[in-house]
Design a protein around this motif. Structure first.
Motif, short mmCIF file in Angstrom:
data_model
loop_
_atom_site.label_atom_id
_atom_site.label_comp_id
_atom_site.label_asym_id
_atom_site.label_seq_id
_atom_site.Cartn_x
_atom_site.Cartn_y
_atom_site.Cartn_z
N ALA A 187 47.85 -16.31 -40.54
CA ALA A 187 48.65 -15.62 -41.64
C ALA A 187 48.60 -14.07 -41.48
N ASP A 188 49.78 -13.55 -42.15
CA ASP A 188 49.84 -11.96 -42.26
C ASP A 188 48.98 -11.77 -43.74
N PHE A 189 48.85 -10.23 -43.56
CA PHE A 189 47.89 -9.70 -44.43
C PHE A 189 48.14 -10.25 -45.84
N ALA A 190 49.38 -10.43 -46.48
CA ALA A 190 49.68 -11.00 -47.50
C ALA A 190 49.07 -12.03 -48.36
N TYR A 191 48.47 -12.89 -47.19
CA TYR A 191 47.51 -13.99 -47.58
C TYR A 191 46.13 -13.44 -48.03
N ALA A 192 45.81 -12.44 -47.61
CA ALA A 192 44.32 -12.18 -47.58
C ALA A 192 43.71 -11.79 -48.92
N GLY A 193 42.42 -11.87 -49.11
CA GLY A 193 41.84 -11.85 -50.46
C GLY A 193 41.00 -13.03 -50.89
N GLN A 194 41.16 -13.32 -52.09
CA GLN A 194 40.38 -14.48 -52.59
C GLN A 194 40.97 -15.83 -51.91
N LEU A 195 42.20 -15.77 -51.52
CA LEU A 195 42.70 -16.83 -50.93
C LEU A 195 41.83 -17.37 -49.59
N THR A 196 41.32 -16.24 -48.91
CA THR A 196 40.71 -16.53 -47.78
C THR A 196 39.18 -17.35 -48.04
N SER A 197 38.41 -17.10 -49.12
CA SER A 197 37.24 -17.32 -49.53
C SER A 197 37.55 -18.84 -50.20
N TRP A 198 38.58 -18.90 -50.72
CA TRP A 198 38.96 -20.22 -51.43
C TRP A 198 39.25 -21.38 -50.34
N ASP A 200 38.22 -21.51 -47.25
CA ASP A 200 36.95 -21.60 -46.56
C ASP A 200 35.83 -22.61 -47.48
N ASP A 201 35.80 -22.22 -48.87
CA ASP A 201 34.50 -22.86 -49.56
C ASP A 201 35.38 -24.28 -50.09
N PHE A 202 36.51 -24.04 -50.52
CA PHE A 202 36.97 -25.69 -51.04
C PHE A 202 37.54 -26.62 -49.99
N LEU A 203 38.19 -25.93 -49.11
CA LEU A 203 39.10 -26.67 -48.14
C LEU A 203 38.47 -26.90 -46.60
N HIS A 204 37.37 -26.25 -46.60
CA HIS A 204 36.61 -26.19 -45.30
C HIS A 204 37.64 -25.80 -44.22
N MET A 205 38.38 -24.71 -44.61
CA MET A 205 39.68 -24.57 -43.53
C MET A 205 39.85 -22.80 -43.41
N THR A 206 39.56 -22.36 -42.14
CA THR A 206 39.26 -21.14 -41.91
C THR A 206 40.72 -20.27 -41.92
N LEU A 207 40.85 -19.42 -42.91
CA LEU A 207 42.01 -18.46 -43.04
C LEU A 207 41.89 -17.16 -42.47
N ARG A 208 42.50 -16.91 -41.43
CA ARG A 208 42.34 -15.62 -40.51
C ARG A 208 43.90 -14.78 -40.73
N THR A 209 43.74 -13.49 -41.04
CA THR A 209 44.85 -12.91 -41.03
C THR A 209 45.13 -11.98 -39.84
N VAL A 210 46.38 -11.48 -39.65
CA VAL A 210 46.91 -10.87 -38.60
C VAL A 210 47.62 -9.62 -39.15
N SER A 211 47.17 -8.34 -39.05
CA SER A 211 47.66 -7.07 -39.75
C SER A 211 48.60 -6.39 -38.53
N ARG A 212 49.44 -5.50 -39.20
CA ARG A 212 50.16 -4.57 -38.12
C ARG A 212 49.35 -3.48 -37.67
#
Length: 292
Positions: A187-198, A200-212
């Motif tokens: 995803a883009d950087f707007a999805y970064a923050g607590q959503l990334t840890s949430w 990973d911890d609750f869904l066991h799904m790695t969320l990675r961001t790509v910034s400009r």
């Protein structure tokens, strides 16, 4: 009832090969089930051609050409298929066929997500619209998840005031329930923050961001993200999707999905019959771990 004799009246109509691809993926008519029912008066190919015409040309329901079935009949099937999950099932089956035809696992494990805000017409109710302060748009926001080929996996529509992070929580949760094989989301950087840890911890799904890149000005093609942005561009080629006119967000999702269904059926029929690779390999969603 057989389809009308006048085929390919409009560029959006299905070709013979497209209809041969779509027809087996639709549910049985009620009259052919054990519960029984009245035979359908209008052929389903005419119904789908009318829906595709409306999505592609952006006309009102009441402005459908007279050589299609009555607009009330077309709208009934459009709403009923959306409510019963027929449109989502058709989308998923076509996506699996394209992936299979390219030698990929039918079930993707890596997705890319993004959002798009569009203006809402006066028919969009106050309760289902909002103001996107960043884009200065009063209307609705589309949240879409695609695979690494840019093919749709899930689409949701919210008021434009909904933040990407809040919408992503619902989107990722639904993806975990419906697509349990998914392990990574870009995803883009707007999805970064607590959503990334949430995630990973609750869904066991790695969320990675790509910034400009720092200092970049104007349009920049970003790794991975360009695929979902290209899909949003495909959606906007259908005039009905340039602005949101629907009273129900679910119907907005259906119009977006129909535009991509048309794209996928044309891609499949242009490339020829899909391969039997997946059947020979006897693949399951669990066996796709580690592939895109």
């Amino acid at each position: 009832m057989p389809p009308t004799a006048h085929r390919r009246r409009y560029p959006s109509d299905t070709t013979a090969r497209e209809w041969a691809l779509i027809e087996p993926l639709l549910p049985l008519p009620a009259c052919q089930t054990k519960a029984g029912g009245r035979p359908e008066k209008w052929h389903r190919r005419d119904i789908i051609d009318a829906i595709r015409y409306l999505v592609d040309n952006g006309v009102k329901w009441r402005a459908l050409p007279a050589d299609y079935p009555p607009w009330q009949t077309v709208y009934y099937h459009f709403a009923a298929w959306q409510r019963r999950g027929v449109i989502a099932s058709l989308r998923d089956q076509l996506r699996r066929q394209i992936r299979t035809g390219q030698g990929r696992c039918p079930w993707p494990v890596t997705l890319i997500v993004d959002s798009q805000s569009v203006k809402g017409a006066e028919t969009v109710s106050k309760a289902t619209r909002g103001f996107d302060a960043g884009k200065k748009i009063n209307g609705r926001k589309r949240h879409i998840a695609v695979d690494t080929l840019g093919l749709p996996v899930m689409i949701t529509v919210t008021p434009a005031s909904t933040t990407d992070r809040d919408a992503a929580r619902e989107l990722l949760w639904r993806l975990r329930l419906m697509q349990p094989q998914i392990t990574q989301v870009w995803a883009d950087f707007a999805y970064a923050g607590q959503l990334t840890s949430w995630s990973d911890d609750f869904l066991h799904m790695t969320l990675r961001t790509v910034s400009r890149p720092r200092g970049a000005k104007g349009f920049v093609v970003l790794p991975r993200r360009w695929k979902v942005e290209r899909t949003l561009g495909w959606i906007m080629k259908a005039r009905r999707n340039v602005r949101d006119y629907e009273r129900l967000p679910q119907h907005s999702e259906a119009h977006l999905t129909w535009a991509l269904i048309t794209l996928m059926t044309r891609r499949l029929t242009r490339q020829g019959p899909h391969t039997e690779w997946a059947k020979k390999q006897n693949l399951t969603p669990e066996s796709c771990t580690g592939t895109a």
